[in-house]
Design a protein around this motif. Structure first.
Motif, PDB file in Angstrom:
ATOM      1  N   ALA A 112      49.467 -29.324 122.159  1.00  0.00           N
ATOM      2  CA  ALA A 112      49.117 -30.742 122.333  1.00  0.00           C
ATOM      3  C   ALA A 112      47.820 -30.896 123.117  1.00  0.00           C
ATOM      4  N   GLN A 113      47.615 -30.087 124.132  1.00  0.00           N
ATOM      5  CA  GLN A 113      46.379 -30.151 124.911  1.00  0.00           C
ATOM      6  C   GLN A 113      45.182 -29.719 124.077  1.00  0.00           C
ATOM      7  N   LYS A 114      45.363 -28.696 123.244  1.00  0.00           N
ATOM      8  CA  LYS A 114      44.270 -28.256 122.372  1.00  0.00           C
ATOM      9  C   LYS A 114      43.922 -29.350 121.366  1.00  0.00           C
ATOM     10  N   SER A 115      44.916 -30.018 120.856  1.00  0.00           N
ATOM     11  CA  SER A 115      44.678 -31.133 119.941  1.00  0.00           C
ATOM     12  C   SER A 115      43.903 -32.246 120.637  1.00  0.00           C
ATOM     13  N   ALA A 116      44.270 -32.531 121.881  1.00  0.00           N
ATOM     14  CA  ALA A 116      43.557 -33.555 122.653  1.00  0.00           C
ATOM     15  C   ALA A 116      42.105 -33.147 122.896  1.00  0.00           C
ATOM     16  N   LEU A 117      41.867 -31.878 123.174  1.00  0.00           N
ATOM     17  CA  LEU A 117      40.490 -31.397 123.342  1.00  0.00           C
ATOM     18  C   LEU A 117      39.675 -31.636 122.075  1.00  0.00           C
ATOM     19  N   ILE A 118      40.257 -31.290 120.948  1.00  0.00           N
ATOM     20  CA  ILE A 118      39.565 -31.467 119.668  1.00  0.00           C
ATOM     21  C   ILE A 118      39.251 -32.938 119.433  1.00  0.00           C
ATOM     22  N   ASP A 119      40.238 -33.795 119.651  1.00  0.00           N
ATOM     23  CA  ASP A 119      40.032 -35.236 119.454  1.00  0.00           C
ATOM     24  C   ASP A 119      38.942 -35.785 120.363  1.00  0.00           C
ATOM     25  N   ARG A 120      38.986 -35.413 121.626  1.00  0.00           N
ATOM     26  CA  ARG A 120      38.034 -35.974 122.600  1.00  0.00           C
ATOM     27  C   ARG A 120      36.622 -35.452 122.407  1.00  0.00           C
ATOM     28  N   VAL A 121      36.494 -34.184 122.036  1.00  0.00           N
ATOM     29  CA  VAL A 121      35.159 -33.647 121.756  1.00  0.00           C
ATOM     30  C   VAL A 121      34.574 -34.331 120.525  1.00  0.00           C
ATOM     31  N   THR A 122      35.395 -34.531 119.510  1.00  0.00           N
ATOM     32  CA  THR A 122      34.937 -35.243 118.313  1.00  0.00           C
ATOM     33  C   THR A 122      34.499 -36.655 118.675  1.00  0.00           C
TER      34      THR A 122
END
Length: 70
Positions: free
Chosen positions: A16-26
């Motif tokens: 879930a944290q990795k998904s959040a990183l991807i979303d926020r960087v995008t």
């Protein structure tokens, strides 16, 4: 097309944290360059085995990172 690579030590971040990183960087790329950037922004997370990453000559494990963060 931008390619953003995030290097982390394995087992530090949850899926879930990795998904959040991807979303926020995008979202960061879109906020700078506009909505057209969304479909061409690539984000990848590379995980390194514990002990394959060091600071000041000290090899790090996930537990070390969690201790630094708290």
């Amino acid at each position: 097309m931008p390619l953003v690579t995030i290097d982390v030590i394995k087992d530090v971040f949850t899926p879930a944290q990795k998904s959040a990183l991807i979303d926020r960087v995008t979202e960061a790329m879109v906020s700078v360059e506009g909505e057209a950037m969304r479909t061409v922004t690539w984000v990848r997370i590379r995980e390194f085995e514990q002990g394959d990453w060091a600071i000041g000559g000290k090899q790090l494990a996930a537990a070390d990172i969690h201790a630094m963060a708290s």
